[in-house]
Motif scaffolding. Structure first.
Motif, short mmCIF file in Angstrom:
data_model
loop_
_atom_site.label_atom_id
_atom_site.label_comp_id
_atom_site.label_asym_id
_atom_site.label_seq_id
_atom_site.Cartn_x
_atom_site.Cartn_y
_atom_site.Cartn_z
N ASP A 46 -6.06 1.87 -3.82
CA ASP A 46 -7.31 1.12 -4.22
C ASP A 46 -6.71 -0.36 -4.62
O ASP A 46 -5.45 -0.56 -5.00
CB ASP A 46 -7.99 1.78 -5.29
CG ASP A 46 -6.82 1.92 -6.69
OD1 ASP A 46 -6.57 0.84 -7.45
OD2 ASP A 46 -6.34 2.94 -7.06
N TYR B 27 -3.49 4.01 2.48
CA TYR B 27 -4.48 3.28 1.62
C TYR B 27 -4.01 3.42 -0.01
O TYR B 27 -3.51 4.49 -0.29
CB TYR B 27 -5.89 3.86 1.85
CG TYR B 27 -7.07 3.22 0.86
CD1 TYR B 27 -7.60 2.27 1.34
CD2 TYR B 27 -7.35 4.01 -0.10
CE1 TYR B 27 -8.66 1.71 0.30
CE2 TYR B 27 -8.28 3.56 -1.15
CZ TYR B 27 -8.98 2.30 -0.89
OH TYR B 27 -9.90 2.03 -1.70
N ALA C 186 -10.05 3.77 10.94
CA ALA C 186 -8.72 4.66 10.99
C ALA C 186 -9.40 6.35 11.34
O ALA C 186 -10.25 6.46 10.70
CB ALA C 186 -7.87 4.79 9.92
N VAL D 97 -6.66 8.98 6.87
CA VAL D 97 -6.47 7.95 5.92
C VAL D 97 -5.34 8.90 4.93
O VAL D 97 -5.99 9.88 4.35
CB VAL D 97 -7.70 7.47 4.90
CG1 VAL D 97 -7.11 6.80 3.68
CG2 VAL D 97 -8.42 6.72 5.98
N LEU E 85 -4.14 5.26 8.34
CA LEU E 85 -4.04 4.00 7.46
C LEU E 85 -3.79 4.62 6.04
O LEU E 85 -3.98 5.73 5.69
CB LEU E 85 -5.40 3.51 7.16
CG LEU E 85 -5.32 2.36 5.99
CD1 LEU E 85 -4.79 1.21 6.56
CD2 LEU E 85 -6.88 2.12 5.63
N ASP F 248 -4.26 8.54 1.28
CA ASP F 248 -4.59 7.75 -0.06
C ASP F 248 -3.07 8.03 -0.96
O ASP F 248 -2.76 8.70 -1.51
CB ASP F 248 -5.69 8.39 -0.94
CG ASP F 248 -6.22 7.39 -2.08
OD1 ASP F 248 -5.37 6.61 -2.40
OD2 ASP F 248 -7.22 7.41 -2.46
N LEU G 163 -8.08 -3.53 2.87
CA LEU G 163 -7.77 -2.20 3.40
C LEU G 163 -9.19 -1.05 3.46
O LEU G 163 -9.45 -0.42 4.37
CB LEU G 163 -7.02 -1.44 2.17
CG LEU G 163 -5.74 -1.75 2.04
CD1 LEU G 163 -5.11 -1.35 0.91
CD2 LEU G 163 -4.74 -1.36 3.20
N ASP G 164 -10.09 -1.49 2.68
CA ASP G 164 -11.46 -0.88 2.83
C ASP G 164 -12.07 -1.15 4.29
O ASP G 164 -12.72 -0.13 4.87
CB ASP G 164 -12.59 -1.29 1.81
CG ASP G 164 -12.18 -0.63 0.43
OD1 ASP G 164 -11.67 0.39 0.49
OD2 ASP G 164 -12.39 -1.40 -0.46
N SER H 125 0.94 -1.36 0.03
CA SER H 125 0.04 0.04 -0.06
C SER H 125 0.75 1.27 -0.20
O SER H 125 0.42 2.29 -0.35
CB SER H 125 -0.89 -0.03 1.26
OG SER H 125 -0.12 0.17 2.37
N LYS I 246 -9.93 -1.59 7.03
CA LYS I 246 -9.25 -0.83 7.79
C LYS I 246 -9.41 0.64 7.70
O LYS I 246 -9.34 1.27 8.53
CB LYS I 246 -7.89 -1.09 7.43
CG LYS I 246 -7.31 -2.50 7.74
CD LYS I 246 -5.81 -2.64 7.32
CE LYS I 246 -5.10 -4.15 7.57
NZ LYS I 246 -3.92 -3.95 7.19
N ARG I 247 -9.98 0.85 6.55
CA ARG I 247 -10.20 2.48 6.52
C ARG I 247 -11.22 3.05 7.25
O ARG I 247 -11.20 4.14 7.78
CB ARG I 247 -10.48 2.69 4.81
CG ARG I 247 -10.72 4.10 4.63
CD ARG I 247 -10.98 4.13 2.94
NE ARG I 247 -10.78 5.67 2.62
CZ ARG I 247 -10.53 5.84 1.33
NH1 ARG I 247 -10.49 4.94 0.41
NH2 ARG I 247 -10.57 7.08 0.86
N ARG I 248 -12.40 2.08 7.71
CA ARG I 248 -13.35 2.48 8.50
C ARG I 248 -12.84 2.58 9.83
O ARG I 248 -13.79 3.41 10.65
CB ARG I 248 -14.51 1.30 8.32
CG ARG I 248 -15.17 1.41 7.05
CD ARG I 248 -16.48 0.71 6.82
NE ARG I 248 -16.26 -0.77 7.02
CZ ARG I 248 -16.04 -1.44 5.97
NH1 ARG I 248 -16.13 -1.23 4.80
NH2 ARG I 248 -15.88 -2.76 6.31
#
Length: 229
Positions: free
Chosen positions: A136, A134, A172, A175, A132, A177, A165-166, A12, A168-170
């Motif tokens: 895609d 992140y 953190a 983020v 995080l 990117d 990752l999606d 990532s 984990k994104r919630r």
């Protein structure tokens, strides 16, 4: 001072973010580096690992063969739990030492780079913020294949072995990117660093320590006065 947890996923781009943070002079504690340090020959964790896993996991130099040990714990969950029980206390003690060092040096915040921060969830409660790194799924897969030379199926299996990752994104609070170019990532890190540096969260820790020191000093003064009189 407050703690900031940093994590990501395989390919990532977390190392890119860490490099920018170090350029900015941030205090970064790398859990992976510490994990390698605590199993050096003659240290407590090293001796326990050799005792339980046997000398066959050693290289000719006497150091632990990480690949051989990894193959054992990958296929035997109970062995993995045993290894974690040996190494995690030593890793956490060393991380605490480094956190205290940065506290004394006056840093406003310290970043703990922990690969499985969101998977284990044990340390997130100590973090004022979590970050995080992140990217895609398509970019992650392409980067992993290019970096490791894995087939499509092998790369997908590696990614699937981790928490998505999606998800984990919630979890953190911040983020980064890293799906785009390096400069885009750098600008995001600069903005986040400015935000964390400008935060007053560090004052609470300083105030708590100052209050404790003042209380202890007052108690010592009273005791001294009592004995002197």
């Amino acid at each position: 001072m407050f703690l900031v947890g940093l994590s990501g996923g395989i390919a990532s781009g977390k190392s890119t973010v860490v490099a920018v943070l170090r350029e900015l002079g941030c205090a970064v504690i790398d859990a992976d580096v510490i994990a390698r340090e605590v199993v050096q020959p003659r240290l407590k964790a090293y001796q326990q690992i050799v005792r339980y896993f046997g000398p066959e996991i050693l290289l000719e130099s006497g150091e632990i063969n990480r690949e051989a040990l990894g193959s054992i714990i990958f296929s035997q969950p109970e062995k993995r739990r045993l290894l974690n029980a040996i190494t995690h206390p030593e890793i956490q003690k060393e991380m605490l030492k480094q956190v205290l060092k940065y506290f004394v040096l006056g840093y406003r915040y310290v970043i703990l780079d922990i690969p499985l921060l969101f998977e284990t969830k044990r340390l997130t409660k100590f973090m004022k913020h979590t970050i995080l790194v992140y990217c895609d799924p398509q970019t992650q897969l392409a980067r992993l294949r290019k970096r490791s030379g894995l087939s499509q199926a092998e790369a997908e299996a590696r990614i699937a072995s981790q928490l998505p990752l999606d998800e984990k994104r919630r979890m953190a609070t911040h983020v980064i990117d890293n799906s785009g170019d390096r400069e885009s990532t750098r600008q995001q890190v600069l903005r986040l660093h400015a935000r964390l540096e400008g935060s007053l969260d560090f004052l609470w820790a300083r105030l708590a320590v100052g209050t404790a020191v003042a209380a202890l000093g007052g108690l010592l003064y009273i005791l001294l006065q009592h004995f002197i009189s």
